[in-house]
Design a protein around this motif. Sequence first.
Motif, mmCIF file in Angstrom:
data_model
loop_
_atom_site.group_PDB
_atom_site.id
_atom_site.type_symbol
_atom_site.label_atom_id
_atom_site.label_comp_id
_atom_site.label_asym_id
_atom_site.label_seq_id
_atom_site.Cartn_x
_atom_site.Cartn_y
_atom_site.Cartn_z
ATOM 1 N N THR A 101 1.107 -1.537 -2.166
ATOM 2 C CA THR A 101 0.585 -1.267 -0.832
ATOM 3 C C THR A 101 1.489 -1.885 0.228
ATOM 4 O O THR A 101 1.712 -1.283 1.272
ATOM 5 N N GLU A 102 2.012 -3.090 -0.040
ATOM 6 C CA GLU A 102 2.922 -3.712 0.918
ATOM 7 C C GLU A 102 4.226 -2.926 1.026
ATOM 8 O O GLU A 102 4.758 -2.760 2.119
ATOM 9 N N TRP A 131 -7.134 -4.032 -9.999
ATOM 10 C CA TRP A 131 -6.022 -3.270 -9.437
ATOM 11 C C TRP A 131 -5.205 -4.052 -8.408
ATOM 12 O O TRP A 131 -3.969 -4.037 -8.480
ATOM 13 N N PRO A 132 -5.814 -4.743 -7.440
ATOM 14 C CA PRO A 132 -4.983 -5.447 -6.446
ATOM 15 C C PRO A 132 -4.063 -6.495 -7.054
ATOM 16 O O PRO A 132 -2.933 -6.687 -6.585
ATOM 17 N N SER A 133 -4.495 -7.157 -8.112
ATOM 18 C CA SER A 133 -3.619 -8.172 -8.707
ATOM 19 C C SER A 133 -2.457 -7.537 -9.467
ATOM 20 O O SER A 133 -1.377 -8.117 -9.536
ATOM 21 N N LYS A 134 -2.669 -6.349 -10.028
ATOM 22 C CA LYS A 134 -1.595 -5.697 -10.780
ATOM 23 C C LYS A 134 -0.688 -4.860 -9.881
ATOM 24 O O LYS A 134 0.532 -4.895 -10.000
ATOM 25 N N TRP A 135 -1.293 -4.076 -8.993
ATOM 26 C CA TRP A 135 -0.538 -3.083 -8.248
ATOM 27 C C TRP A 135 -0.595 -3.285 -6.745
ATOM 28 O O TRP A 135 -0.152 -2.427 -5.984
ATOM 29 N N GLY A 136 -1.126 -4.399 -6.279
ATOM 30 C CA GLY A 136 -1.252 -4.637 -4.844
ATOM 31 C C GLY A 136 0.080 -4.687 -4.124
ATOM 32 O O GLY A 136 0.156 -4.415 -2.927
ATOM 33 N N SER A 137 1.142 -5.018 -4.836
ATOM 34 C CA SER A 137 2.464 -5.074 -4.200
ATOM 35 C C SER A 137 2.905 -3.698 -3.726
ATOM 36 O O SER A 137 3.714 -3.589 -2.797
#
Length: 131
Positions: free
Chosen positions: A42-43, A34-40
């Motif tokens: 969160t920023e 998930w962080p590699s796909k959708w981590g943006s």
Amino acid sequence: MADPQGTSKPINFVHRDEIRKAYVKVEKDSASVWPSKWGSLTEAYKEYERECVKLKEVLRAEPPSGSAAQPLTPTERNIQVAPAPPVPQTTQALIGWRLGHSNLQLEKYATVNHGRSSFLKELGWPSGACS
């Protein structure tokens, strides 16, 4: 819960356990990816929160100008509450007890009249055009 007719199939606990393990594995894999796909996202959300905090601080520091803001009017001028009639003693009399008083009825301004019109007449078609 047992089946009252006794037609239920026997439960295969090993098969159910395998299915549960597969679900857990998929959840763990999804959590690691998930962080590699959708981590943006969160920023972007954190940036949005920072902007909201800044805007709130600006609004607190600068009240609206006098010409744009209207003074609050006291509610006593606009809302007039008449005393309610006494509550009936029986539950049968309680049904519709406010309808007898003209100042407590729901339709305060005028009665609602729903006129009957024909769609065909609005279009200018003859009455037998649709069957």
